[in-house]
Design an enzyme around this catalytic site. Structure first.
Site, PDB file in Angstrom:
ATOM      1  N   PRO A  27       0.831  -1.196   0.000  1.00  0.00           N
ATOM      2  CA  PRO A  27       0.000   0.000   0.000  1.00  0.00           C
ATOM      3  C   PRO A  27       0.865   1.245   0.000  1.00  0.00           C
ATOM      4  CG  PRO A  27      -0.541  -1.504   1.819  1.00  0.00           C
ATOM      5  CD  PRO A  27       0.790  -1.884   1.292  1.00  0.00           C
ATOM      6  N   GLU A  28       0.761   2.011  -1.059  1.00  0.00           N
ATOM      7  CA  GLU A  28       1.435   3.295  -1.127  1.00  0.00           C
ATOM      8  C   GLU A  28       0.359   4.358  -0.895  1.00  0.00           C
ATOM      9  OE1 GLU A  28       4.136   3.451  -4.520  1.00  0.00           O
ATOM     10  OE2 GLU A  28       4.128   1.287  -4.662  1.00  0.00           O
TER      11      GLU A  28
END
Length: 271
Positions: A2-3
């Site tokens: 997850p960015e």
DNA sequence: AAAAGCCCCTGGATGC
DNA sequence: TGCATCCAGGGGCTTT
């Protein structure tokens, strides 16, 4: 995994339903990256006021205290179907009167941290060193250029480090540099003002497109409703080692920088 | 102070 | 099929 886009998509998909919810319990599974901080007991009866994001952290404001979430590499935060027991990779259940928010994280690099406030030393240790939010007005071409001038590391590593600009992880660092036409190995301080401006625009464009696509799902990522993202279908270089560049057909190259894979087009990204 | 390496953990893909 | 090896979206911490 997850960015920034994935964390933001998660935030948006849970904020309405969780805001105003009264916490009944926080049930923890296997240990995550850091200990909770305070007693899970102390959360009972607290009310969720809001969910904000700082970098890749989700900050859940309570009527008293702050709950910080991090999704690590493989985490996702979503409402559990009613009555469904936690699985082997579900390590935190926030049980509320408006549903149970469940942290699913096979690799357990994620975290849930309970602090009194954002100024709590434990919170500050994690948040103080973070760079500017790339989608905020505080992220400017001039500011980016000035920051890059101080770094001798390869630009890819500088983007990833997160102390200049937050939220750009391994996928979006490669994608942004491709869009900007900058070679990932180039020393940050050698990037001219006009090219820094292009990079600034590229980062914003890539992150916004990813947001619009619901993020990227390579393997584990789901939003708060359990849905996958689709940006992975639009990547130009990430994970495309050996495939022809969309623009010039040159084979995409994979290198390793700081123990992380980097992808780029040797033709489109000159120095 | 910046930069480089190490490490946390588990599962899936690949190769023999 | 079985087993070993490599790889993965993050980032804090330690060392240089």
């Amino acid at each position: 995994m997850p960015e920034l886009p994935e964390v933001e998509v998660t935030r948006r998909s849970v904020v309405d339903r969780i805001t105003g919810a009264r916490i009944e319990a926080l049930r923890l599974g296997k240990p995550l990256r850091w200990p909770l901080g305070l007693q899970a007991q102390a959360l009972q009866g607290r009310t969720v006021r809001d969910v904000r994001r700082r970098g890749k952290y989700l900050l859940m404001d309570l009527d008293q205290g702050l709950l910080m979430w991090h999704l690590g590499m493989s985490g996702s935060l979503a409402f559990a179907p009613p009555g469904q027991a936690p699985g082997p990779h579900d390590h935190a259940d926030l049980v509320t009167n408006q549903g149970t928010l469940r942290l699913h994280d096979p690799r357990r690099f994620g975290a849930v941290i309970h602090v009194h406030s954002e100024t709590d030393p434990r919170a500050r240790k994690l948040l103080d060193g973070l760079g500017v939010e790339p989608l905020s007005p505080f992220f400017t071409p001039e500011g980016l250029h000035a920051g890059l001038q101080l770094r001798r590391s390869p630009i890819k590593s500088v983007l990833l480090a997160g102390d200049l600009v937050v939220g750009v992880g391994n996928i979006y660092a490669s994608e942004s540099l491709f869009l900007a036409g900058i070679r990932p190995t180039l020393a940050a301080q050698r990037i001219s003002r006009p090219r820094a401006a292009r990079l600034h625009a590229a980062i914003r464009t890539v992150l916004q497109q990813a947001l619009d696509s619901g993020g990227s799902t390579l393997r584990d990522y789901r939003n708060g409703l359990g849905q996958t993202g689709h940006f992975q279908l639009q990547v130009k270089v990430y994970g495309r080692d050996g495939e022809p560049c969309d623009v010039c057909a040159t084979p995409i190259r994979r290198i390793v920088q700081g123990q992380r894979a980097t992808y780029y087009c040797p033709t489109c990204q000159k120095a």
